[in-house]
Design a protein around this motif. Structure first.
Motif, PDB file in Angstrom:
ATOM      1  N   ALA A 112      -6.473   1.825   6.633  1.00 29.78           N
ATOM      2  CA  ALA A 112      -6.324   0.368   6.557  1.00 29.78           C
ATOM      3  C   ALA A 112      -6.748  -0.288   7.871  1.00 29.78           C
ATOM      4  CB  ALA A 112      -4.881   0.008   6.210  1.00 29.78           C
ATOM      5  N   CYS A 113      -6.383   0.319   8.999  1.00 30.20           N
ATOM      6  CA  CYS A 113      -6.786  -0.220  10.302  1.00 30.20           C
ATOM      7  C   CYS A 113      -8.294  -0.135  10.481  1.00 30.20           C
ATOM      8  CB  CYS A 113      -6.082   0.540  11.426  1.00 30.20           C
ATOM      9  SG  CYS A 113      -4.312   0.205  11.571  1.00 30.20           S
TER      10      CYS A 113
ATOM     11  N   LEU B  92       0.816  -1.217   0.000  1.00 28.46           N
ATOM     12  CA  LEU B  92       0.000   0.000   0.000  1.00 28.46           C
ATOM     13  C   LEU B  92       0.848   1.265   0.000  1.00 28.46           C
ATOM     14  CD1 LEU B  92      -2.755  -1.035   2.572  1.00 28.46           C
ATOM     15  CD2 LEU B  92      -2.789  -1.269   0.087  1.00 28.46           C
TER      16      LEU B  92
ATOM     17  N   VAL C  17      -3.515  -7.098   7.525  1.00 28.44           N
ATOM     18  CA  VAL C  17      -2.759  -5.865   7.318  1.00 28.44           C
ATOM     19  C   VAL C  17      -1.442  -5.999   8.066  1.00 28.44           C
ATOM     20  CG1 VAL C  17      -2.740  -3.355   7.574  1.00 28.44           C
ATOM     21  CG2 VAL C  17      -4.893  -4.550   7.109  1.00 28.44           C
TER      22      VAL C  17
ATOM     23  N   VAL D  92      -1.110  -5.549   2.552  1.00 32.08           N
ATOM     24  CA  VAL D  92      -2.287  -6.350   2.870  1.00 32.08           C
ATOM     25  C   VAL D  92      -2.205  -7.631   2.058  1.00 32.08           C
ATOM     26  CG1 VAL D  92      -3.664  -5.184   1.098  1.00 32.08           C
ATOM     27  CG2 VAL D  92      -4.815  -6.372   2.963  1.00 32.08           C
TER      28      VAL D  92
ATOM     29  N   ASN E  26     -10.639  -0.194   8.159  1.00 35.84           N
ATOM     30  CA  ASN E  26     -11.281  -1.220   7.335  1.00 35.84           C
ATOM     31  C   ASN E  26     -11.073  -2.611   7.925  1.00 35.84           C
ATOM     32  OD1 ASN E  26     -12.123   0.733   5.506  1.00 35.84           O
ATOM     33  ND2 ASN E  26     -10.299   0.523   4.231  1.00 35.84           N
ATOM     34  N   TYR E  27      -9.872  -2.870   8.456  1.00 36.20           N
ATOM     35  CA  TYR E  27      -9.590  -4.189   9.021  1.00 36.20           C
ATOM     36  C   TYR E  27     -10.459  -4.467  10.242  1.00 36.20           C
ATOM     37  CZ  TYR E  27      -7.122  -7.928  11.433  1.00 36.20           C
ATOM     38  OH  TYR E  27      -6.820  -9.094  12.089  1.00 36.20           O
TER      39      TYR E  27
END
Length: 281
Positions: free
Chosen positions: A130-131, A20, A61, A53, A133-134
């Motif tokens: 990203a965190c 990413l 991630v 990811v 969404n995870y």
């Protein structure tokens, strides 16, 4: 091929991971009293902090530390942590762009300085989303809603189970890195990163013509003493090269100022859009 593409092809593609973002970092000195010990020490390797990811499901991630030793083009993977091991991201200063930030894991704390404030801001922004969404995906998988369940406005949400890992916290981070205008900020940060790398490249190459000219002059003196016209000609060439580099630096500074002006305009446009939407509602 840029650094991020090279790292992705060599490190992450063979492991079926999608890179990413990747930024160059260095360790931040913890004790100021020991700074003189490393003042003259030149690093024999470059360190890159990468966020990736996995392509497999469920997606993971990962934060990876990659090194490349000087004089080589190969990258080496050193350490890797999952986002569940990442407890805290400390942006150090929530009021302005700075290159310093900390990553707190389960058993270690890394204090970093990015090569520029723009690279740090871009890394924190991508890491935050990203965190988010995870953890949202993980919470939805842990508490699947039945087809007949409907979310009632104002009703309390289901709390996570006591055994579930705690989510990553972001402290002392600028609000713009965690806002809605992420695409606009990303473009601005990428422009700043490009300009910063151009400046560093020009600064590194600025002394090269002078060093080469000095070496040539010393060699010519060892062979035979140059005539005054040759010396004057070499001086003119050096002055011209220095002038060209100075003009290029000024153009880059003007481009940086225009980028800052565009960022300010984008913020004003985003604010006016939010106000108009509220008035419409």
């Amino acid at each position: 091929m840029n650094i991020q593409s090279a790292i992705s092809r060599e490190i992450f593609v063979p492991r079926d991971e999608k890179l990413l973002v990747a930024i160059e970092v260095r360790r931040r000195m913890k004790k100021k009293g020991l700074s003189f010990l490393n003042a003259g020490r030149k690093r024999d390797y470059l360190t890159y902090l990468c966020l990736s990811v996995t392509n497999s499901r469920p997606a993971q991630v990962l934060v990876t530390k990659v090194k490349r030793y000087r004089g080589t083009r190969q990258f080496a993977k050193r350490s890797q942590w999952s986002v569940e091991q990442l407890r805290q991201v400390n942006g150090i200063n929530p009021d302005k762009d700075t290159p310093e930030f900390d990553l707190v894991f389960d058993r270690t704390t890394d204090q970093w300085v990015a090569s520029s404030a723009a690279e740090k801001c871009m890394f924190v922004q991508v890491l935050y989303h990203a965190c988010q969404n995870y953890w949202e995906t993980k919470l939805a998988q842990a508490n699947p809603a039945s087809p007949g369940d409907q979310k009632i406005p104002g009703a309390p949400e289901n709390k996570k189970s006591p055994g579930a890992p705690s989510q990553t916290s972001f402290v002392n981070c600028q609000q713009k890195l965690m806002g809605d205008a992420c695409s606009v900020n990303m473009v601005i940060y990428r422009c700043k990163i490009f300009l910063n790398r151009m400046k560093n490249s020009m600064t590194a190459n600025q002394g090269r013509p002078q060093r080469e000219a000095a070496v040539k002059a010393s060699r010519s003196r060892s062979r035979s003493s140059p005539s005054p016209p040759v010396v004057r000609k070499m001086g003119n060439v050096m002055r011209r090269a220095s002038q060209v580099l100075s003009e290029r630096g000024e153009r880059l500074m003007r481009a940086d100022d225009k980028t800052s002006h565009l960022m300010h305009g984008a913020k004003q446009f985003h604010t006016s859009t939010l106000i108009c939407s509220k008035l419409t509602v």
